[in-house]
Design a protein around this motif. Sequence first.
Motif, PDB file in Angstrom:
ATOM      1  N   LYS A  15       0.843  -1.206   0.000  1.00 47.67           N
ATOM      2  CA  LYS A  15       0.000   0.000   0.000  1.00 47.67           C
ATOM      3  C   LYS A  15       0.873   1.249   0.000  1.00 47.67           C
ATOM      4  O   LYS A  15       0.609   2.204  -0.725  1.00 47.67           O
ATOM      5  CB  LYS A  15      -0.928   0.006   1.221  1.00 47.67           C
ATOM      6  CG  LYS A  15      -2.130  -0.873   1.073  1.00 47.67           C
ATOM      7  CD  LYS A  15      -3.047  -0.735   2.277  1.00 47.67           C
ATOM      8  CE  LYS A  15      -4.307  -1.540   2.087  1.00 47.67           C
ATOM      9  NZ  LYS A  15      -5.225  -1.413   3.211  1.00 47.67           N
ATOM     10  N   ALA A  18       2.407   1.742  -3.421  1.00 45.20           N
ATOM     11  CA  ALA A  18       1.414   2.254  -4.379  1.00 45.20           C
ATOM     12  C   ALA A  18       1.178   3.744  -4.151  1.00 45.20           C
ATOM     13  O   ALA A  18       1.108   4.522  -5.117  1.00 45.20           O
ATOM     14  CB  ALA A  18       0.101   1.483  -4.255  1.00 45.20           C
ATOM     15  N   ASP A  19       1.082   4.160  -2.901  1.00 42.46           N
ATOM     16  CA  ASP A  19       0.906   5.583  -2.593  1.00 42.46           C
ATOM     17  C   ASP A  19       2.122   6.388  -3.034  1.00 42.46           C
ATOM     18  O   ASP A  19       1.988   7.495  -3.570  1.00 42.46           O
ATOM     19  CB  ASP A  19       0.646   5.790  -1.096  1.00 42.46           C
ATOM     20  CG  ASP A  19      -0.719   5.275  -0.662  1.00 42.46           C
ATOM     21  OD1 ASP A  19      -1.584   5.068  -1.541  1.00 42.46           O
ATOM     22  OD2 ASP A  19      -0.914   5.077   0.550  1.00 42.46           O
ATOM     23  N   LYS A  22       1.983   6.882  -6.722  1.00 42.09           N
ATOM     24  CA  LYS A  22       1.008   7.916  -7.091  1.00 42.09           C
ATOM     25  C   LYS A  22       1.656   9.290  -7.026  1.00 42.09           C
ATOM     26  O   LYS A  22       1.480  10.121  -7.924  1.00 42.09           O
ATOM     27  CB  LYS A  22      -0.204   7.878  -6.152  1.00 42.09           C
ATOM     28  CG  LYS A  22      -1.159   6.756  -6.412  1.00 42.09           C
ATOM     29  CD  LYS A  22      -2.320   6.809  -5.420  1.00 42.09           C
ATOM     30  CE  LYS A  22      -3.178   5.588  -5.514  1.00 42.09           C
ATOM     31  NZ  LYS A  22      -4.261   5.566  -4.538  1.00 42.09           N
ATOM     32  N   LYS A  23       2.413   9.530  -5.964  1.00 45.20           N
ATOM     33  CA  LYS A  23       3.097  10.827  -5.813  1.00 45.20           C
ATOM     34  C   LYS A  23       4.137  11.026  -6.911  1.00 45.20           C
ATOM     35  O   LYS A  23       4.240  12.106  -7.483  1.00 45.20           O
ATOM     36  CB  LYS A  23       3.756  10.919  -4.439  1.00 45.20           C
ATOM     37  CG  LYS A  23       2.773  11.041  -3.308  1.00 45.20           C
ATOM     38  CD  LYS A  23       3.465  11.039  -1.962  1.00 45.20           C
ATOM     39  CE  LYS A  23       2.436  11.009  -0.840  1.00 45.20           C
ATOM     40  NZ  LYS A  23       3.049  10.793   0.468  1.00 45.20           N
ATOM     41  N   ARG A  24       4.918   9.969  -7.196  1.00 42.70           N
ATOM     42  CA  ARG A  24       5.935  10.075  -8.244  1.00 42.70           C
ATOM     43  C   ARG A  24       5.303  10.332  -9.608  1.00 42.70           C
ATOM     44  O   ARG A  24       5.840  11.105 -10.410  1.00 42.70           O
ATOM     45  CB  ARG A  24       6.768   8.797  -8.294  1.00 42.70           C
ATOM     46  CG  ARG A  24       7.767   8.700  -7.165  1.00 42.70           C
ATOM     47  CD  ARG A  24       8.611   7.463  -7.217  1.00 42.70           C
ATOM     48  NE  ARG A  24       9.328   7.320  -8.472  1.00 42.70           N
ATOM     49  CZ  ARG A  24       9.861   6.173  -8.890  1.00 42.70           C
ATOM     50  NH1 ARG A  24       9.757   5.079  -8.154  1.00 42.70           N
ATOM     51  NH2 ARG A  24      10.501   6.101 -10.034  1.00 42.70           N
ATOM     52  N   ILE A  25       4.162   9.710  -9.858  1.00 40.01           N
ATOM     53  CA  ILE A  25       3.466   9.922 -11.136  1.00 40.01           C
ATOM     54  C   ILE A  25       3.027  11.374 -11.256  1.00 40.01           C
ATOM     55  O   ILE A  25       3.207  12.015 -12.293  1.00 40.01           O
ATOM     56  CB  ILE A  25       2.262   8.957 -11.262  1.00 40.01           C
ATOM     57  CG1 ILE A  25       2.760   7.522 -11.428  1.00 40.01           C
ATOM     58  CG2 ILE A  25       1.341   9.361 -12.406  1.00 40.01           C
ATOM     59  CD1 ILE A  25       1.692   6.456 -11.220  1.00 40.01           C
ATOM     60  N   ARG A  26       2.445  11.889 -10.165  1.00 40.01           N
ATOM     61  CA  ARG A  26       1.993  13.285 -10.187  1.00 40.01           C
ATOM     62  C   ARG A  26       3.161  14.232 -10.409  1.00 40.01           C
ATOM     63  O   ARG A  26       3.095  15.134 -11.250  1.00 40.01           O
ATOM     64  CB  ARG A  26       1.274  13.641  -8.888  1.00 40.01           C
ATOM     65  CG  ARG A  26       0.714  15.063  -8.860  1.00 40.01           C
ATOM     66  CD  ARG A  26       0.038  15.426  -7.546  1.00 40.01           C
ATOM     67  NE  ARG A  26       0.721  14.980  -6.355  1.00 40.01           N
ATOM     68  CZ  ARG A  26       1.786  15.586  -5.804  1.00 40.01           C
ATOM     69  NH1 ARG A  26       2.308  16.640  -6.371  1.00 40.01           N
ATOM     70  NH2 ARG A  26       2.335  15.115  -4.700  1.00 40.01           N
ATOM     71  N   ILE A  53       2.747   4.044 -13.825  1.00 43.06           N
ATOM     72  CA  ILE A  53       1.310   3.753 -13.699  1.00 43.06           C
ATOM     73  C   ILE A  53       1.071   2.242 -13.733  1.00 43.06           C
ATOM     74  O   ILE A  53       0.283   1.713 -12.951  1.00 43.06           O
ATOM     75  CB  ILE A  53       0.502   4.463 -14.806  1.00 43.06           C
ATOM     76  CG1 ILE A  53       0.470   5.972 -14.536  1.00 43.06           C
ATOM     77  CG2 ILE A  53      -0.911   3.899 -14.909  1.00 43.06           C
ATOM     78  CD1 ILE A  53      -0.117   6.799 -15.663  1.00 43.06           C
ATOM     79  N   ARG A  56       2.108   0.853 -10.385  1.00 46.11           N
ATOM     80  CA  ARG A  56       1.120   1.226  -9.377  1.00 46.11           C
ATOM     81  C   ARG A  56      -0.136   0.376  -9.500  1.00 46.11           C
ATOM     82  O   ARG A  56      -0.687  -0.093  -8.506  1.00 46.11           O
ATOM     83  CB  ARG A  56       0.756   2.712  -9.500  1.00 46.11           C
ATOM     84  CG  ARG A  56      -0.225   3.173  -8.420  1.00 46.11           C
ATOM     85  CD  ARG A  56      -1.155   4.266  -8.846  1.00 46.11           C
ATOM     86  NE  ARG A  56      -1.926   3.881 -10.008  1.00 46.11           N
ATOM     87  CZ  ARG A  56      -2.444   4.738 -10.861  1.00 46.11           C
ATOM     88  NH1 ARG A  56      -2.264   6.027 -10.714  1.00 46.11           N
ATOM     89  NH2 ARG A  56      -3.142   4.334 -11.897  1.00 46.11           N
ATOM     90  N   ASN A  57      -0.587   0.143 -10.721  1.00 51.03           N
ATOM     91  CA  ASN A  57      -1.776  -0.685 -10.949  1.00 51.03           C
ATOM     92  C   ASN A  57      -1.574  -2.108 -10.461  1.00 51.03           C
ATOM     93  O   ASN A  57      -2.486  -2.723  -9.906  1.00 51.03           O
ATOM     94  CB  ASN A  57      -2.176  -0.670 -12.418  1.00 51.03           C
ATOM     95  CG  ASN A  57      -2.723   0.668 -12.860  1.00 51.03           C
ATOM     96  OD1 ASN A  57      -3.054   1.526 -12.040  1.00 51.03           O
ATOM     97  ND2 ASN A  57      -2.785   0.878 -14.161  1.00 51.03           N
ATOM     98  N   GLU A  60      -1.820  -1.976  -6.670  1.00 50.51           N
ATOM     99  CA  GLU A  60      -3.206  -1.779  -6.245  1.00 50.51           C
ATOM    100  C   GLU A  60      -4.040  -3.035  -6.464  1.00 50.51           C
ATOM    101  O   GLU A  60      -4.905  -3.348  -5.652  1.00 50.51           O
ATOM    102  CB  GLU A  60      -3.809  -0.572  -6.955  1.00 50.51           C
ATOM    103  CG  GLU A  60      -3.258   0.741  -6.427  1.00 50.51           C
ATOM    104  CD  GLU A  60      -3.843   1.969  -7.088  1.00 50.51           C
ATOM    105  OE1 GLU A  60      -4.479   1.849  -8.165  1.00 50.51           O
ATOM    106  OE2 GLU A  60      -3.664   3.066  -6.518  1.00 50.51           O
TER     107      GLU A  60
END
Length: 135
Positions: A15, A18-19, A22-26, A53, A56-57, A60
């Motif tokens: 988890k 994955a979080d 998400k931050k790295r993608i942004r 991505i 991350r998928n 998740e």
Amino acid sequence: MNYELIMLKSLKQIKRAADGLKKRIRIKAESSYCTLNVKGGTIGQIEEIAVLIEKRNEYEELCQVVVGALKSLPRSYCVLLRKVYFNNVPCCKIAEKYNTSRSTVYRRVFQAREAFKDALLNGGYDERWFMENYG
């Protein structure tokens, strides 16, 4: 291999990963937007974002599989597995709290893990699936 045990023990880390993704993608998307004129930047940055991505998928999906299997268990098994594998409560402390023997707690943990594994198998998530996707 006890793939169900690996899934239980690693849920928190997955988890978090994955979080973090998400931050790295942004951040990568924002920097990509700011540097559109960099030579070869746009396509390369989009490819990097796509890789992030996808990873991350995958994380998740694994989290959803574990949580879904836990939700399908009887509440007592779910609570026990959470205490032992997520909160790291020693079996001797659980035995003390419920005024039972440690061997009874170990037996219940084993039964709960078997039920968790059955829930995974019923969902089509066997050891082969785990190894192909995360091994």
